[in-house]
Design a protein around this motif. Structure first.
Motif, PDB file in Angstrom:
ATOM      1  N   ILE A 145       0.835  -1.207   0.000  1.00 29.85           N
ATOM      2  CA  ILE A 145       0.000   0.000   0.000  1.00 29.85           C
ATOM      3  C   ILE A 145       0.869   1.256   0.000  1.00 29.85           C
ATOM      4  O   ILE A 145       0.660   2.186  -0.792  1.00 29.85           O
ATOM      5  N   LEU A 146       1.865   1.281   0.880  1.00 31.73           N
ATOM      6  CA  LEU A 146       2.727   2.453   0.993  1.00 31.73           C
ATOM      7  C   LEU A 146       3.579   2.647  -0.265  1.00 31.73           C
ATOM      8  O   LEU A 146       3.831   3.776  -0.683  1.00 31.73           O
ATOM      9  N   SER A 147       4.028   1.526  -0.864  1.00 34.67           N
ATOM     10  CA  SER A 147       4.814   1.627  -2.100  1.00 34.67           C
ATOM     11  C   SER A 147       3.975   2.208  -3.224  1.00 34.67           C
ATOM     12  O   SER A 147       4.455   2.988  -4.052  1.00 34.67           O
ATOM     13  N   THR A 148       2.702   1.836  -3.249  1.00 34.30           N
ATOM     14  CA  THR A 148       1.796   2.357  -4.278  1.00 34.30           C
ATOM     15  C   THR A 148       1.586   3.859  -4.097  1.00 34.30           C
ATOM     16  O   THR A 148       1.558   4.627  -5.069  1.00 34.30           O
ATOM     17  N   ILE A 149       1.467   4.281  -2.831  1.00 33.39           N
ATOM     18  CA  ILE A 149       1.212   5.698  -2.543  1.00 33.39           C
ATOM     19  C   ILE A 149       2.475   6.540  -2.692  1.00 33.39           C
ATOM     20  O   ILE A 149       2.469   7.599  -3.330  1.00 33.39           O
ATOM     21  N   LEU A 150       3.589   6.066  -2.120  1.00 34.05           N
ATOM     22  CA  LEU A 150       4.798   6.879  -2.024  1.00 34.05           C
ATOM     23  C   LEU A 150       5.681   6.822  -3.263  1.00 34.05           C
ATOM     24  O   LEU A 150       6.266   7.834  -3.670  1.00 34.05           O
ATOM     25  N   ILE A 151       5.830   5.622  -3.835  1.00 31.75           N
ATOM     26  CA  ILE A 151       6.751   5.502  -4.971  1.00 31.75           C
ATOM     27  C   ILE A 151       6.040   5.037  -6.246  1.00 31.75           C
ATOM     28  O   ILE A 151       6.674   4.593  -7.199  1.00 31.75           O
ATOM     29  N   LYS A 152       4.700   5.134  -6.209  1.00 31.31           N
ATOM     30  CA  LYS A 152       3.873   4.882  -7.395  1.00 31.31           C
ATOM     31  C   LYS A 152       4.106   3.499  -8.002  1.00 31.31           C
ATOM     32  O   LYS A 152       4.138   3.325  -9.229  1.00 31.31           O
TER      33      LYS A 152
END
Length: 298
Positions: A110-117
């Motif tokens: 989830i965080l990778s999707t939000i932060l590093i697209k």
């Protein structure tokens, strides 16, 4: 015994220690040590051990431009996440803890999707939804009444918060892990961890009555400091030298099973319908969100 077999044994050893930690650490709180006091013990002990082994590693200097990133890593990975985990474990149960920590890969996704697209597909989205639903089920419907678990829903929330913080740490630390030797990286992270955790846990730390601690409390504290914090890291590092990262990461599915089994066998926790259903949902969610999709052959 060849190196690959030793690496598999090391990965199993690390997973086993993590699985047992939920019950062993729970057994020392709050009777002998309060949660934040145990965190201070953990970071001090780990910093001391990593400084010792760092003398056997390369002599590295930290680049000035990496100071801020390392400090952020320490806050996320050696400070707030540990405080949240041990506070959550003190309020909740070993089985809840073992299940909820398994959701870390979903949080990383989830965080990778939000932060590093990072790109995401419907299979991963389905896994995220199922896994989070299982975690929320534990938080909202865990209505046990136990003397050693005074606020299970709040404790479960703290453990879930720990997974979010640790997932954030893994993303921020990725470039540093690739750049510096593990001994160098960890000795500075845990040293900064002392500074971060001490304001929260100083009073609980100085309240520890060392002369009154029975052997049961001492070995449990030693297990948390030496086993869960130090040995597991060394075991995983060795395992990664001989095995693929995907192979090592697959052991995350074994950890909660060992944690649940040990908690039940020792009588420290018991399975309920809510725990079983939530655990199945979390495991399925992690599996779907972590599974690689094989593209169709043309």
């Amino acid at each position: 015994m060849n190196k690959r077999t030793l690496a598999i044994a090391a990965a199993i050893g690390a997973t086993t220690i993590y699985g047992l930690n939920h019950t062993i650490a729970k057994g020392v709180m709050p009777t002998y040590v309060n949660p934040f006091g145990l965190v201070v013990l953990r970071v001090i002990g780990a910093a001391f051990l990593f400084w010792i082994v760092s003398f056997f590693g390369p002599k590295e200097q930290i680049n000035k431009k990496d100071y801020l990133r390392i400090f952020v890593c320490a806050i996320l990975g050696m400070g707030l996440n540990m405080l949240a985990f041990f506070k959550g474990l003190a309020l909740s149960t070993p089985i809840n803890s073992a299940v909820l920590l398994t959701i870390t890969p979903i949080m990383v996704l989830i965080l990778s999707t939000i932060l590093i697209k990072e790109k995401i597909n419907w299979q991963k989205i389905t896994g995220i939804v199922i896994g989070l639903a299982g975690a929320l089920g534990l938080i909202l419907f865990a209505n046990e009444i136990r003397q050693d678990a005074p606020n299970i829903p709040l404790g479960n929330f703290y453990i879930l918060l720990n997974a979010i913080l640790y997932g954030s740490y893994l993303i921020v630390a990725k470039t540093l892990i690739e750049k510096y030797h593990p001994f160098t990286f960890m000795k500075w992270l845990f040293s900064l961890g002392i500074i971060i955790c001490l304001p929260f846990g100083y009073h609980e730390f100085v309240e520890i009555e060392w002369a009154q601690l029975p052997f049961e409390a001492i070995w449990r504290i030693a297990f948390v400091v030496i086993g869960t914090t130090f040995c597991t890291y060394l075991f995983n590092i060795f395992a990664l030298t001989q095995l693929k990262a995907s192979t090592v990461s697959a052991f995350i599915y074994v950890q909660p099973l060992l944690g649940i089994l040990y908690a039940v066998i020792t009588g420290q926790d018991q399975l309920t319908t809510v725990k079983i259903v939530a655990a199945c949902m979390v495991f399925l969610g992690v599996y779907l969100s972590s599974k690689k999709v094989t593209p169709p052959k043309s």
